[in-house]
Design an enzyme around this catalytic site. Structure first.
Site, PDB file in Angstrom:
ATOM      1  N   SER A  69       0.842  -1.197   0.000  1.00 57.44           N
ATOM      2  CA  SER A  69       0.000   0.000   0.000  1.00 57.44           C
ATOM      3  C   SER A  69       0.875   1.245   0.000  1.00 57.44           C
ATOM      4  O   SER A  69       2.006   1.227   0.512  1.00 57.44           O
ATOM      5  CB  SER A  69      -0.896   0.029   1.245  1.00 57.44           C
ATOM      6  N   TYR A 105      -2.051  -0.280  10.300  1.00 57.77           N
ATOM      7  CA  TYR A 105      -2.111  -0.692   8.896  1.00 57.77           C
ATOM      8  C   TYR A 105      -0.835  -0.283   8.161  1.00 57.77           C
ATOM      9  O   TYR A 105      -0.226  -1.081   7.429  1.00 57.77           O
ATOM     10  CB  TYR A 105      -3.331  -0.061   8.236  1.00 57.77           C
ATOM     11  N   LYS A 159       1.945  -2.797   6.393  1.00 59.84           N
ATOM     12  CA  LYS A 159       2.286  -2.743   4.973  1.00 59.84           C
ATOM     13  C   LYS A 159       3.769  -2.427   4.760  1.00 59.84           C
ATOM     14  O   LYS A 159       4.384  -2.921   3.814  1.00 59.84           O
ATOM     15  CB  LYS A 159       1.402  -1.722   4.260  1.00 59.84           C
TER      16      LYS A 159
END
Length: 257
Positions: A149, A162, A166
């Site tokens: 991401s 998150y 990633k």
């Protein structure tokens, strides 16, 4: 072999996790259009059946398998069934992941359970899938593609767990690429803002007006949001002979942001 032929995937067999909708669906269809047979995995049978029907309409074989991408035993079954029913395994795309909702998740305010859940889905599942795929691939090798991401780069003030997961996916990708070379190539694709269902839920962009306002605020140099097919095209490249001298890389597909 001509240059365009290098992008073909005829005779290849792929697995795509999180393939029921959004980016995963586009990846599965892109691989099928390029010539691969595809095993599609997610938690929802109805979504998988719909994608499988689209793959078969492209005259490729499809294998829909309900799978929890954080469960090692489930991923082992996915790999084994792919080999058993489709004959081999040469491409594995770790696409399953995401953010549960639009609730801000600050590192200093996130519960341990919430943090663990984000790491399990967005990092542990990738590690499990990649290592299981590497063991299941034939002696001829193959390609593993991890979906990272844009959030892996820079501070993610409302999305700390998150972003950390990633970023770790990128590190995992570079290390695994060395461990499994030269037969298997491992790369990642890092999407920028793409208004999928999960994106809209997280960003509150449930109308075109809200999407337009957010796009203006983000300031994407190429002037538009990404589309799932933008990521599918990158995955097809990294899965194909066109990228035969590319491994350990993360391709940012972000519109320049």
């Amino acid at each position: 072999m001509g240059i365009l032929d290098k992008f073909r995937l005829d005779g290849q067999v792929a697995v795509v996790t999180g393939a029921g909708k959004g980016i995963g669906r586009a990846i599965a269809l892109g691989l099928a259009e390029a010539g691969a047979d595809v095993a599609v995995a997610s938690r929802t049978q109805a979504d998988l059946d719909a994608v499988a029907a689209e793959i078969r309409a492209l005259r490729r074989r499809a294998l829909p398998l309900v799978t929890d991408a954080t469960d090692a035993a489930a991923l082992e079954r996915l790999a084994a069934e792919t080999v058993r029913q489709l004959g081999k395994l040469t491409i594995w795309v770790n696409n399953a992941g995401g953010i549960p909702d639009g609730t801000p998740r600050y590192l200093t305010r996130t519960s341990e359970d919430s943090f663990d859940a984000q790491i399990a889905l967005n990092l542990k599942g990738v590690w499990l899938g990649a290592t299981i795929a590497a063991r299941a691939m034939s002696a001829d090798g193959g390609a593993i593609i991890n979906i990272s991401s844009r959030s892996a780069y820079g501070p993610q003030v409302k999305n700390g767990p998150y972003g950390a997961a990633k970023a770790a996916v990128n590190s995992l990708t570079t290390t695994l690429a060395v461990e499994v070379a030269p037969k298997i190539r491992v790369n990642a694709v890092a999407p920028g803002p793409i208004p999928t269902e999960n994106f809209d839920d997280c960003m509150g962009t449930d109308t075109e007006e809200k999407r337009a306002k957010l796009l203006e605020m983000i300031g994407i140099p190429l002037g538009r949001y990404g589309e799932p097919e933008d990521i599918a095209a990158a995955v097809v490249y990294l899965a194909s002979p066109a990228s035969s001298w590319v491994t350990g890389q993360c391709l940012y597909v972000t519109g320049g942001r």
